[in-house]
Design a protein around this motif. Structure first.
Motif, mmCIF file in Angstrom:
data_model
loop_
_atom_site.group_PDB
_atom_site.id
_atom_site.type_symbol
_atom_site.label_atom_id
_atom_site.label_comp_id
_atom_site.label_asym_id
_atom_site.label_seq_id
_atom_site.Cartn_x
_atom_site.Cartn_y
_atom_site.Cartn_z
ATOM 1 N N TRP A 29 0.859 -1.187 0.000
ATOM 2 C CA TRP A 29 0.000 0.000 0.000
ATOM 3 C C TRP A 29 0.891 1.232 0.000
ATOM 4 O O TRP A 29 1.317 1.705 1.065
ATOM 5 N N PRO A 31 2.100 5.204 -0.287
ATOM 6 C CA PRO A 31 1.455 6.392 0.291
ATOM 7 C C PRO A 31 0.870 7.322 -0.773
ATOM 8 O O PRO A 31 -0.026 8.111 -0.465
ATOM 9 N N THR A 35 3.729 6.917 -6.389
ATOM 10 C CA THR A 35 4.574 5.794 -5.976
ATOM 11 C C THR A 35 4.016 4.484 -6.511
ATOM 12 O O THR A 35 4.754 3.626 -7.006
ATOM 13 N N GLU A 83 9.420 7.082 0.878
ATOM 14 C CA GLU A 83 8.367 6.238 0.316
ATOM 15 C C GLU A 83 8.381 4.849 0.954
ATOM 16 O O GLU A 83 7.324 4.290 1.268
ATOM 17 N N ASP A 86 6.928 5.079 4.465
ATOM 18 C CA ASP A 86 5.492 5.374 4.553
ATOM 19 C C ASP A 86 4.615 4.345 3.853
ATOM 20 O O ASP A 86 3.391 4.353 4.040
ATOM 21 N N SER A 87 5.208 3.479 3.037
ATOM 22 C CA SER A 87 4.430 2.400 2.409
ATOM 23 C C SER A 87 4.231 1.276 3.413
ATOM 24 O O SER A 87 5.102 0.995 4.239
ATOM 25 N N ARG A 88 3.092 0.581 3.324
ATOM 26 C CA ARG A 88 2.815 -0.559 4.189
ATOM 27 C C ARG A 88 2.897 -1.840 3.375
ATOM 28 O O ARG A 88 2.530 -1.867 2.194
ATOM 29 N N THR A 108 6.294 -1.775 7.682
ATOM 30 C CA THR A 108 6.668 -0.802 6.654
ATOM 31 C C THR A 108 7.377 -1.521 5.515
ATOM 32 O O THR A 108 7.992 -2.583 5.710
#
Length: 360
Positions: A29, A31, A35, A83, A86-88, A108
Motif C-alpha cells: 500500500w 502512500p 509511488t 516512500e 510510509d508504504s505498508r 513498513t
C-alpha cells in the motif's frame, strides 16, 4: 523459536523455513498514487506479475520462495527512503484476502526490504552464530592490573568469518530485529564470560530501546546469569548510545530493575554530546565511560583536558567512578594517570580478544 521464558519480541527469529522464506503474495500500500504507478511500471519492466487489491489502493505481487531478496532489491531501487518508510507491506502465504487477523503482521516497506536484503542476519540470529570478544579495563594507577572486561559482540557468517557488531545492529534496526540481537548479545556475553572463568567485573552492553518492559524483556538475561553461577555484583550493564536516549524515564525504569536485581550500571560515551551529562543526576550510574573523542589527544588539547577534568570531578562528587576509553597514545595515558580518572581502556593497553586478558 522463543521459548516459554522469552518475550515474544526478543525471542529467536523465525528460521529460514518460516513463511517469510516461502512462496506467497506481497501486498503493498504505497502512500501516493505516483509511488504506486512507479512501482507498477518497474514490475512490468521486470516481467513480474502484478495485481491490485479490490479497493485498488494497493498492489499484489506473487513472490517465489527464493525471490524475496531480489524483490527487496528492486523495491529499494524504485522507492525513496521516505516512500519505503510510509508504504505498508504484508506478506501472506496461501489464498485469501488480508483481514483483521493479519493486522499485526503489517509492517513498513522499509522493514520488508531490510529483511529481504538481510536474510543472512535472520539466519545468523536463528542459528545463534555469535560470540564474545573481551577487552580489558585497567586500573589507571596500575595499567597492567585488570579491573574488568567489556564483553563485545561478534557475529560469525556462514563461512566462519567475523561480522562486525556495527553492521549487525545497523541492519537489525532497519529490519526490526534489534530486540532479538540485543537479547542474544547479552545472554551470549554471560555464557562466554562464565565459560572462560572471567574473575574480574564484567561489562555487558545493552540498548534500552530494545527493552519494552524490564520485568518481561530482561528475565532471560537474569536467568542466564543465575545459570552461569556468576555473582550479580560483578556484572555491570552498560548503556550504549547514551546520546540517543529519547525516553529518560523508561531508561530509569530499566536501570532500576537491574539495580534492584543486584547488578551495577554504566553509561557509555559520556562527553560525546550534552544528553549524557544531563542523565547523571537522575540516573546516578555506578560508572561512566568518557567518549574516545574526548580522550584521544587530551595530553595536547587544553579544551579536551578541561572537559575531562570537570566531568571527572562532577562524577566523583556524585559517587560515580570514571573509565576513560579509547586510550591509544602513551602520553594520553600519562595525562589520565595524573588527572584522577579511575580506569582506562584502549588499544594501547589491550585489544579485544576471544579470550580474557590474564589477571595480574
Amino acid at each position: 523459536m522463543a521459548n516459554e521464558h522469552d518475550c515474544e519480541r526478543c525471542g529467536r527469529p523465525q528460521s529460514p523455513q518460516s513463511p517469510q522464506r516461502e512462496s506467497g503474495r506481497l501486498f503493498l500500500w504505497p502512500p501516493l498514487g505516483y509511488t504506486k504507478q512507479k512501482l507498477r511500471a518497474a514490475f512490468e519492466a521486470n516481467a513480474l506479475a502484478i495485481g491490485e487489491t479490490p479497493d485498488q489502493a494497493g498492489l499484489i505481487i506473487p513472490v517465489g520462495a527464493e525471490r524475496h531478496a531480489a524483490l527487496a532489491t528492486l523495491l529499494a531501487e524504485q522507492t525513496t527512503p521516505a516512500e519505503a518508510r510510509d508504504s505498508r507491506a504484508l506478506f501472506m502465504v496461501g489464498e485469501g484476502e488480508p483481514g483483521f487477523a493479519q493486522l499485526g503482521q503489517v509492517e513498513t516497506l522499509a522493514t520488508y526490504i531490510a529483511r529481504g536484503r538481510g536474510a543472512w542476519l535472520q539466519e545468523l540470529l536463528h542459528a545463534e552464530r555469535v560470540t564474545t570478544h573481551f577487552q580489558p579495563i585497567f586500573h589507571v594507577a596500575e595499567p597492567a592490573r585488570v579491573f574488568a572486561h567489556e564483553c563485545l559482540l561478534r557475529g560469525i557468517d556462514d563461512q566462519g568469518h567475523s561480522v562486525s557488531p556495527g553492521l549487525m545492529f545497523e541492519l537489525a534496526a532497519q529490519a526490526d530485529l534489534v530486540f532479538v540481537l540485543d537479547r542474544l548479545a547479552r545472554i551470549t556475553a554471560v555464557r562466554n564470560a562464565a565459560a572462560h572463568g572471567v574473575d574480574s567485573r564484567i561489562f555487558i552492553n545493552f540498548t534500552p530501546a530494545a527493552v519494552y518492559d524490564p520485568v518481561n524483556c530482561l528475565k532471560t538475561t537474569v536467568a542466564a546469569v543465575e545459570r552461569s553461577g556468576l555473582e550479580r555484583e560483578r556484572i555491570v550493564f552498560e548503556v550504549i548510545e547514551t546520546e540517543r536516549i529519547s525516553d529518560p524515564e523508561h531508561l530509569a525504569n530499566v536501570l532500576n530493575y537491574y539495580r534492584e536485581a543486584g547488578f551495577r550500571i554504566a553509561l557509555d560515551d559520556l562527553g560525546g554530546g550534552y544528553a549524557g551529562l544531563g542523565l547523571l543526576p537522575s540516573l546516578r550510574p555506578d560508572f561512566v565511560k568518557l567518549d574516545r573523542s574526548l580522550v584521544a589527544g587530551v595530553s595536547r588539547d587544553r579544551a579536551r583536558a578541561i572537559i575531562i577534568e570537570r566531568v571527572t570531578q562532577m562524577a566523583h562528587d556524585l559517587g560515580i567512578e570514571v573509565v576513560a576509553e579509547g586510550v591509544e597514545q602513551a602520553e594520553d595515558l600519562v595525562w589520565l594517570q595524573a588527572h584522577a580518572v579511575d580506569y582506562v581502556q584502549g588499544f594501547l593497553l589491550a585489544r579485544p580478544a576471544p579470550t580474557p586478558h590474564p589477571s595480574q
